[in-house]
Design an enzyme around this catalytic site. Structure first.
Site, mmCIF file in Angstrom:
data_model
loop_
_atom_site.group_PDB
_atom_site.id
_atom_site.type_symbol
_atom_site.label_atom_id
_atom_site.label_comp_id
_atom_site.label_asym_id
_atom_site.label_seq_id
_atom_site.Cartn_x
_atom_site.Cartn_y
_atom_site.Cartn_z
ATOM 1 N N TYR A 173 48.067 45.861 28.344
ATOM 2 C CA TYR A 173 47.863 46.203 26.941
ATOM 3 C C TYR A 173 47.257 45.056 26.136
ATOM 4 O O TYR A 173 47.056 45.195 24.932
ATOM 5 C CB TYR A 173 49.197 46.569 26.285
ATOM 6 C CG TYR A 173 49.580 48.007 26.449
ATOM 7 C CD1 TYR A 173 49.941 48.498 27.697
ATOM 8 C CD2 TYR A 173 49.604 48.872 25.366
ATOM 9 C CE1 TYR A 173 50.318 49.811 27.855
ATOM 10 C CE2 TYR A 173 49.976 50.193 25.511
ATOM 11 C CZ TYR A 173 50.337 50.658 26.758
ATOM 12 O OH TYR A 173 50.707 51.963 26.902
ATOM 13 N N LYS A 198 56.647 45.334 39.934
ATOM 14 C CA LYS A 198 56.016 45.702 41.205
ATOM 15 C C LYS A 198 55.602 44.363 41.834
ATOM 16 O O LYS A 198 54.425 44.109 42.124
ATOM 17 C CB LYS A 198 54.816 46.631 40.905
ATOM 18 C CG LYS A 198 54.176 47.275 42.087
ATOM 19 C CD LYS A 198 54.912 48.497 42.610
ATOM 20 C CE LYS A 198 54.244 48.994 43.880
ATOM 21 N NZ LYS A 198 55.040 49.994 44.597
ATOM 22 N N ASP A 215 58.258 52.093 41.149
ATOM 23 C CA ASP A 215 58.144 53.412 41.791
ATOM 24 C C ASP A 215 59.524 53.948 42.162
ATOM 25 O O ASP A 215 59.866 55.094 41.898
ATOM 26 C CB ASP A 215 57.195 53.373 42.999
ATOM 27 C CG ASP A 215 57.365 52.126 43.855
ATOM 28 O OD1 ASP A 215 58.097 51.202 43.445
ATOM 29 O OD2 ASP A 215 56.764 52.056 44.946
ATOM 30 N N ASP A 243 56.036 51.664 28.778
ATOM 31 C CA ASP A 243 55.424 52.802 28.096
ATOM 32 C C ASP A 243 55.719 54.088 28.868
ATOM 33 O O ASP A 243 56.170 55.094 28.312
ATOM 34 C CB ASP A 243 53.910 52.562 28.020
ATOM 35 C CG ASP A 243 53.195 53.656 27.263
ATOM 36 O OD1 ASP A 243 53.730 54.095 26.236
ATOM 37 O OD2 ASP A 243 52.109 54.072 27.694
#
Ligand code: NAD
Length: 367
Positions: free
Chosen positions: A124, A191, A224, A248
């Site tokens: 972002y 991640k 995930d 988000d």
């Protein structure tokens, strides 16, 4: 004493949910001087920017703002007003509580998760290079020279930035929040197995910060795996700290667990300033129809009352909203068991019902 608050109605359903929220906040008995200012496409022609300087100045002066959603054009046009506001004012923490109130149609029970989303960097940050631009070409050559990787010449780039500084302050914010609100656990999302230098850094710092808070349990999850865990057993999560983009996505997912975007509040908080706004966007298809659920914005108002130290008013307003939900009569279409339910009420009727509950509670209190 009246609180000076910048009020940005936004566009789409923004003005309707903002008006409903202003009414219920005033019905708590807390006094406000609203400084009403606009941002977004509607002011572009007049000020040559969707986020005029006087809006930022007003928030800097008042230190608190309540904001409705503002539409962002997709692909082309101006960059997000919402992202610019958070960056300009260094509102580095985005707080999104997802609590399941009794009476809301949901597959789950006892969900009470608070997402703490880093708000200033990650994908972002707005550092992007357009496909075919000289800058994109330069980057492709740099990657070839330094990494030996051949990137396709027709590539565009959005750069993922994670800093030690921003990771530390968001992790501290999450643990401080957990301590202040007597929460038991913080889960860090990442991640890091794939993005070792960005998410890996975020995780390393979260682990370091966790050691400063031995009274609060800490764990981490790959993003995930987290999405799967959230839809299987959301009750296991408490405070969740995450980089910007995952935050988000996960906050919409969690909003879905507790009744949808119509009941999901939020706040963007910095060291000195705070902007309270619902998680949802401007839902343009419902503009002007008195159809949208104002409760996400009302609950953002509850968060604002807490922030202002008006704890009793915050608790009364939250209870009034919860009572309206539990009764199930004066709620919008999204909280009815079937979305075609003809008995759903409109935005302003929800405000009337919440105000009635507030008045009833205060009469009972006085008697
Ligand atoms: P959205 O949240 O506006 O709407 C998605 C869907 O959720 C709607 O079609 C509707 O079915 C439902 N919904 C949302 N709010 C609701 C409410 N209060 N009551 C009942 N149902 C509700 O998301 P979108 O369609 O992806 O975005 C629309 C615009 O809003 C875009 O321009 C986007 O950039 C902008 N946006 C702004 C903010 C913000 O101002 N902070 C946040 C998210 C999106």
């Amino acid at each position: 004493m009246a609180y000076n608050v910048t009020l940005i109605p936004g566009d789409g359903i923004g003005p309707e949910v903002t008006e409903a929220t202003r009414r219920v906040l005033e019905a708590t008995g807390v006094a406000f001087n609203w400084e009403v200012l606009n941002a977004g496409a509607g002011v572009l022609d007049r000020y040559d920017t969707p986020l005029p300087a006087h809006v930022l100045q007003s928030i800097r002066k008042n230190k608190v703002a309540l904001k409705g959603p503002v539409t962002t054009p997709v692909g082309t046009g101006f960059r997000s007003v919402n992202v610019a506001l958070r960056k300009e004012l260094d509102l580095y923490a985005c707080l999104r509580p997802c609590k399941l109130y009794p009476g809301i149609p949901s597959l789950f029970k006892d969900v009470d998760i608070v997402i703490v989303r880093e708000n200033t960097e990650d994908l972002y940050a707005g550092i992007e290079f357009e496909e075919g631009s000289p800058e994109a070409g330069k980057l492709i050559r740099l990657i070839a020279e330094t990494k030996g990787d051949k990137v396709k010449l027709d590539s565009g780039f959005s750069i993922k930035i994670i800093s030690r500084t921003a990771s530390r302050r968001i992790a501290r914010f999450a643990f401080e929040y957990a301590r202040a609100y007597k929460r038991r656990k913080v889960t860090a999302i990442h991640k890091a197995n794939i993005m070792k230098f960005s998410d890996g850094l975020f995780l390393t710092i979260a682990r370091e910060v966790a050691k400063e808070y031995p009274d609060i349990e800490f764990e981490d999850r790959l993003v995930d795996n987290m999405t799967m865990q959230l839809v299987k057993r959301p009750q296991q999560f408490d405070v969740v700290v995450t980089p910007n983009l995952y935050g988000d996505i996960l906050s919409d997912l969690c909003a879905g667990l507790v009744g949808g975007l119509g009941v999901a509040p939020g706040a963007n908080i910095g060291d000195e300033l705070a902007v309270f706004e619902p998680t949802h966007g401007s839902a343009p298809k419902y503009t002007g129809q008195n159809k949208a659920n104002p409760m996400g914005m009302m609950l953002s108002g509850v968060m604002m009352l807490h922030h202002l130290g008006e704890i009793r008013a915050a608790e009364r307003l939250e209870k009034a909203i919860a009572d309206v939900i539990a009764e199930g009569k004066n709620v919008t279409y999204d909280l009815k068991p079937s979305i075609t339910n003809t008995e759903a009420v409109g935005t302003s009727q929800v405000a009337d019902a919440v105000i009635e509950k507030l008045e009833k509670a205060s009469n009972t209190y006085q008697n």
